[in-house]
Design a protein around this motif. Sequence first.
Motif, mmCIF file in Angstrom:
data_model
loop_
_atom_site.group_PDB
_atom_site.id
_atom_site.type_symbol
_atom_site.label_atom_id
_atom_site.label_comp_id
_atom_site.label_asym_id
_atom_site.label_seq_id
_atom_site.Cartn_x
_atom_site.Cartn_y
_atom_site.Cartn_z
ATOM 1 N N VAL A 184 0.861 -1.181 0.000
ATOM 2 C CA VAL A 184 0.000 0.000 0.000
ATOM 3 C C VAL A 184 0.894 1.226 0.000
ATOM 4 C CG1 VAL A 184 -1.797 1.296 1.216
ATOM 5 C CG2 VAL A 184 -1.779 -1.222 1.322
ATOM 6 N N ILE A 185 0.741 2.073 -1.003
ATOM 7 C CA ILE A 185 1.509 3.324 -1.060
ATOM 8 C C ILE A 185 0.526 4.491 -1.060
ATOM 9 C CG2 ILE A 185 3.135 4.731 -2.367
ATOM 10 C CD1 ILE A 185 4.473 2.262 -3.349
ATOM 11 N N GLU A 186 0.728 5.374 -0.107
ATOM 12 C CA GLU A 186 -0.164 6.532 0.065
ATOM 13 C C GLU A 186 0.644 7.802 -0.141
ATOM 14 O OE1 GLU A 186 -3.560 6.656 3.133
ATOM 15 O OE2 GLU A 186 -1.971 7.839 4.052
ATOM 16 N N ILE A 187 0.173 8.636 -1.055
ATOM 17 C CA ILE A 187 0.848 9.890 -1.391
ATOM 18 C C ILE A 187 -0.073 11.054 -1.014
ATOM 19 C CG2 ILE A 187 1.978 11.236 -3.202
ATOM 20 C CD1 ILE A 187 3.212 8.462 -2.712
ATOM 21 N N LYS A 188 0.391 11.912 -0.131
ATOM 22 C CA LYS A 188 -0.392 13.088 0.253
ATOM 23 C C LYS A 188 0.397 14.360 -0.060
ATOM 24 C CE LYS A 188 -3.050 10.964 4.022
ATOM 25 N NZ LYS A 188 -3.385 11.036 5.464
#
Length: 345
Positions: free
Chosen positions: A148-152
């Motif tokens: 899971v890769i989350e970019i904010k």
Amino acid sequence: MSRIKILSEHLANQIAAGEVIERPASVVKELLENSIDAGAHHVRIEIEGSGTRLIKVIDDGMGMDGDDVLLCMERHATSKLGAGTNDSSRLHAITSLGFRGEAIPSIASDSKMTITSRTESDPLGTRLEVRYGKILKIHETGCNKGTVIEIKDLFGNMPVRKKFLKSSRTELFHIEEIIKNYCLANSQFGITYTVNGNRIFDFTADTDTLEDRIKMFYTKNNSVPMIPIRDSSQLSTQNDGIKIEGVILSPEHSFATSARLRIFVNGRSVKDRMISHAVSEGLSGYLMKGRNAAGALFISLPFEAVDVNVHPTKQEIRFQQPSSIHKRIVNAVRSAMENFQEQSR
């Protein structure tokens, strides 16, 4: 005193990132390609805002252990070129979508990134938090197999780059185009795509054919004729490993923009004028002036016969024998149209 100065590592990373990460769609493309390379069967892509607020990609691929989670943050660190003592030979036949080892560190330098990943053999996964290129923390965590890769806050540290992005509608259009490309390149691949909580696409793995997905993307009318393309020279004695196939809509349902013709070389979505020209030449006499083909064209050939290490975005390629490829495409498309007309009589 020397006027030439060595750039700081942070500034050098931001300059390099500018070649790879042009807009939110670039992030989606790189992460989706990583998921496919990792053997994922289904990927969930969640977008908020225009992609600058949140990009989240969840896959069920092989995942990474703790060491690899840290190593993927290093520029030019990759698992995709394989072992070998001769560097030139390792670049001679690239079989994966990714290979440069630039995407993850480039994205991390321009965003607040979180990576959570676990391999099947590990009881616990690893969670890594990065803020604009600086690692904040890394620790073990419970999670599913995969990544899971989350970019904010994409480009939150680069207000000038953020200012040059287009409207939310335009940026979302580019993201959707990327997702459509890989839905067609891998018609058995499952993808769920949501924007601001609204589900846009939801394709279950191993259920659709290429024709099914082309109809979903190009027309809601199931009666629109689909013209199969197959290189007739494949039936001859040639054994050069080149294979040309695909599906196009009948010319009566063509579109005015060439972007509607999607081109794939060894499973990679590319932009290539030579191929587009060959398709247009093959359709000469069948298309009205100003109109273009719509559909998907797939070209498979030995990996050493094509160079994909041309541009950081990996969308440009070079063929060893472009004239031969051009001729084969023209003949394949022309033959497909002739067969279609004969069957329509």
